[in-house]
Scaffold this motif. Structure first.
Motif, PDB file in Angstrom:
ATOM      1  N   TYR A  69      30.782  27.942   4.561  1.00 18.34           N
ATOM      2  CA  TYR A  69      30.559  27.033   5.690  1.00 18.34           C
ATOM      3  C   TYR A  69      31.371  25.759   5.585  1.00 18.34           C
ATOM      4  CZ  TYR A  69      26.639  30.046   6.756  1.00 18.34           C
ATOM      5  OH  TYR A  69      25.869  31.133   7.053  1.00 18.34           O
ATOM      6  N   GLN A  70      32.046  25.573   4.446  1.00 17.24           N
ATOM      7  CA  GLN A  70      32.835  24.365   4.276  1.00 17.24           C
ATOM      8  C   GLN A  70      34.321  24.630   4.512  1.00 17.24           C
ATOM      9  OE1 GLN A  70      31.900  22.870   0.408  1.00 17.24           O
ATOM     10  NE2 GLN A  70      29.803  22.314   0.941  1.00 17.24           N
ATOM     11  N   ASN A 111      35.898  24.389   7.245  1.00 12.93           N
ATOM     12  CA  ASN A 111      36.292  23.701   8.479  1.00 12.93           C
ATOM     13  C   ASN A 111      36.329  24.670   9.656  1.00 12.93           C
ATOM     14  OD1 ASN A 111      37.087  21.818  10.327  1.00 12.93           O
ATOM     15  ND2 ASN A 111      39.134  21.516   9.481  1.00 12.93           N
ATOM     16  N   CYS A 140      35.970  24.157  12.594  1.00 12.90           N
ATOM     17  CA  CYS A 140      36.529  23.559  13.811  1.00 12.90           C
ATOM     18  C   CYS A 140      38.029  23.820  13.933  1.00 12.90           C
ATOM     19  CB  CYS A 140      36.267  22.048  13.828  1.00 12.90           C
ATOM     20  SG  CYS A 140      34.511  21.599  13.997  1.00 12.90           S
ATOM     21  N   VAL A 178      31.968  19.187  12.340  1.00  7.09           N
ATOM     22  CA  VAL A 178      31.507  19.987  11.208  1.00  7.09           C
ATOM     23  C   VAL A 178      30.150  19.477  10.735  1.00  7.09           C
ATOM     24  CG1 VAL A 178      32.039  20.750   8.862  1.00  7.09           C
ATOM     25  CG2 VAL A 178      33.879  20.482  10.533  1.00  7.09           C
ATOM     26  N   PHE A 192      28.966  24.083  12.385  1.00  8.50           N
ATOM     27  CA  PHE A 192      29.562  23.123  13.313  1.00  8.50           C
ATOM     28  C   PHE A 192      28.642  22.963  14.523  1.00  8.50           C
ATOM     29  CE2 PHE A 192      30.826  27.164  15.031  1.00  8.50           C
ATOM     30  CZ  PHE A 192      30.814  26.982  16.400  1.00  8.50           C
TER      31      PHE A 192
END
Length: 499
Positions: A233-234, A236, A238, A252, A257
Motif C-alpha cells: 500500500y506504500q 504510491n 496515485c 495517499v 488512497f
C-alpha cells in the motif's frame, strides 16, 4: 560494453579500499581535484599517514578552507608544514607542526602546535582525477544530494564530481527518492546499473540475471526501480491517477488512497465543483447547472463568449438602447453589442443601437444564401445542398441529411468606430437613390436603342440602286491611236445639232 563495465568495476574496487582507511564528512571538488575535511582525532604523524593511504596529502593552501570548515563546525585541523611536507619548526618542548583553527563565527587562524598533540582531524587534498561529471539536472522541484561513496564524502556544493560519486534526487516532501545515478566517464548512469558495481545501486538486492533490483518477501519495488516499500500500500497508488472526476486529486493514505477536491473546489452531491468563479462574476449572479457553477447576468445582458465571468449587452430587436457611461466632465461614452451600430434618433438625445444587416451590406461568408438575424446572420443552402457546420460552406446532399440547412447565427464584427453616429434613414435613402438612378439609365438606354433601329431601317446606298453604271476598262494605246481618238471626239463635239 564489456570494457566499460570492467573499467567501472576496477575503479570502484579501488575506491572501496580507500573506504577502509578514511572516515570523512565534508568535501569540495573543483576542476579535476577534490579536497576533504577528515574528522579523525590524532597527532600530526597519524594524520599524514591516513591522508597518504587514501591517495592524497595534507593540504598546504587555505584556498578551499571556507567550503570545508562551514559553521557551526569548530576545532583545529592539521595542515602540511611546507610545499614538500618536510620541514617542521622546533620549539621548547619539541617539534611543532602547522594547523588551522576554526571558530563558530567562521574565523580561521593558521598556527603551529606540538606535533604530538591530538587535534580534531586534518585537511586532505587528493590526486587529480579524469573524466569528471557536471551537476545532475533534476526534474521539477527535486534537490540532488551528492555522496562520494567510497569515502563517505559529501560534495553538495562542489562544481565537479569525480567518478564513483552517487547522486540521489528527491523532492522536498517526498518519502522515497526519485532517482539515483553514479558518475562514470563524465556521465551519469541511472540505477539500476550493472550488479557487479555497488550492487547496481539497489537498496536490497540486484539480480545479475535480469540486471534489475529485487525486494524481499512482502515488499514491492518503488517506481524509482531501486528502493523497496514496507507494504504494497506504500507504492504510491496515485501514480496511476485513479481520481478522474472534475476537480479531483489523489491523496495517499495509510490504507491506500482517497480522492479529494482540489483547492477552490468543494464537494457537493458527491462531485467536486468549482466555487471560485462565483467570486469573479461581474453581476454577482451565480447558479449551479449540471454540477458546475456558472455566472449569470441581469436582464438585457448575457455572459460574454470571451470571458465566462463578464457580461455583455444582449439586444433581441432591430433597435435597442445603447449602454452609456456618464461622467461629470465629459460626454457620455456609449457602446453597442457586436453586430449593431450606434445611431441617433432625430427626436431623442438617447443613442440607439441598430442591427447591421450583414446580408445587405455583403459582409458575410455564405456560399449560397444569407439570412439576417439580430446581431448576426445565418447561412442557408440551395436545394440539393446541405450546410457543413464545420467549414460553413454548402456541400451536395448525401444519403444522411441532417435537415438543418442553416448555421447558428454568425457573430457580427464589432464596429471599428463605436462612437460614430449614422442615422438609419441614410441607409434607406441611399438604396432608393441607387434604384431611381438605375431606372433612369434603363429608360435612356431604351430610347437610344429605339432611335438607332429606326435610323438603320431608312438607310440606303444610292450608288448601288442607280440603273446606269459606267464600267471603265484601261487599255494600252499608241500615239497614233491617241491622236485619232482625240480627233474623233473633237469632230463629234463640233457637229451641228439636228432638230
Amino acid at each position: 560494453m564489456v570494457s566499460t563495465t570492467h573499467a567501472l568495476l576496477i575503479w570502484v574496487l579501488f575506491l572501496c579500499r580507500l573506504e577502509e582507511t578514511v572516515q570523512s564528512q565534508r568535501g569540495h571538488c573543483t576542476g579535476n581535484q577534490c579536497f576533504a575535511l577528515v574528522q579523525e582525532h590524532g597527532d600530526f604523524e597519524e594524520a599524514q599517514k591516513s591522508c597518504k593511504s587514501s591517495g592524497g596529502s595534507l593540504m598546504f593552501s587555505s584556498e578551499h578552507v571556507e567550503k570545508l570548515l562551514k559553521s557551526p563546525l569548530r576545532g583545529s585541523y592539521w595542515l602540511r608544514n611546507s610545499t614538500d611536507g618536510s620541514a617542521e619548526k622546533h620549539a621548547a618542548g619539541g617539534q611543532t607542526c602547522r594547523c588551522i583553527s576554526a571558530t563558530e563565527v567562521r574565523n580561521f587562524t593558521v598556527s603551529w602546535k606540538p606535533c604530538l598533540d591530538a587535534l580534531d582531524g586534518f585537511l586532505c587534498q587528493f590526486v587529480p582525477f579524469e573524466q569528471p561529471c557536471s551537476g545532475l539536472h533534476a526534474a521539477g522541484d527535486a534537490t540532488v544530494k551528492y555522496i562520494y561513496t567510497p569515502m563517505d564524502l559529501e560534495l553538495d556544493e562542489s562544481e565537479t564530481f569525480p567518478p564513483g560519486t552517487i547522486a540521489v534526487a528527491k523532492k522536498f516532501d517526498g518519502k522515497y527518492p526519485d532517482s539515483k545515478h553514479v558518475c562514470f566517464e563524465s556521465g551519469w548512469l541511472k540505477a539500476p546499473w550493472i550488479c557487479e558495481v555497488m550492487g547496481g545501486g539497489c537498496e536490497h538486492k540486484c539480480s545479475s540475471t535480469t540486471q534489475s533490483c529485487e525486494c524481499p518477501a512482502g515488499e514491492i519495488l518503488q517506481p524509482n526501480n531501486f528502493t523497496c516499500t514496507d507494504s504494497p500500500y506504500q507504492s504510491n497508488p496515485c501514480t496511476s491517477n485513479p481520481c478522474t472526476g472534475e476537480g479531483e486529486e489523489c491523496e495517499v493514505t495509510p490504507t491506500g488512497f482517497t480522492c479529494t477536491c482540489k483547492e477552490g473546489f468543494v464537494r457537493e452531491d458527491g462531485e467536486c465543483v468549482d466555487v471560485t468563479i462565483c467570486e469573479k462574476c461581474e453581476h454577482l449572479m451565480c447558479d449551479k447547472s449540471n454540477g458546475v457553477y456558472k455566472c449569470n447576468c441581469r436582464n438585457g445582458f448575457r455572459v460574454s463568449s470571451h470571458d465566462p465571468t463578464k457580461c455583455e449587452m444582449n439586444c433581441t430587436a432591430i433597435d435597442c438602447l445603447a449602454e452609456c457611461v456618464y461622467s461629470n466632465n465629459s460626454e457620455p461614452q456609449c457602446f453597442c453589442p457586436d453586430g449593431y451600430i450606434q445611431t441617433q434618433s432625430p427626436n431623442s438625445s438617447t443613442p440607439f443601437c441598430t442591427d447591421i444587416d450583414e446580408c445587405e451590406s455583403g459582409d458575410y461568408e455564405c456560399d449560397h444564401q444569407c439570412e439576417n438575424a439580430f446581431g448576426s446572420y445565418r447561412c442557408l443552402c440551395n436545394k440539393g445542398f446541405k450546410l457543413d457546420h464545420i467549414n460553413y460552406n454548402c456541400v451536395p446532399e448525401e444519403d444522411e441529411y441532417d435537415g438543418s440547412g442553416s448555421t447558428a447565427p454568425y457573430p457580427s464584427p464589432a464596429s471599428p468606430h463605436p462612437d460614430t453616429v449614422v442615422p438609419s434613414y441614410i441607409k434607406t435613402g441611399s438604396v432608393m437613390g441607387i434604384a431611381v438612378f438605375v431606372a433612369l439609365c434603363a429608360v435612356l438606354l431604351y430610347f437610344l436603342i429605339r432611335n438607332i433601329v429606326k435610323r438603320c431601317g431608312k438607310f440606303e446606298l444610292s450608288s448601288f440602286k442607280h440603273p446606269d453604271i459606267d464600267i471603265f476598262y484601261l487599255q494600252q494605246v499608241t500615239t497614233e491611236t491617241y491622236k485619232r481618238i482625240s480627233f474623233d471626239k473633237q469632230f463629234k463635239n463640233d457637229s451641228p445639232t439636228i432638230l
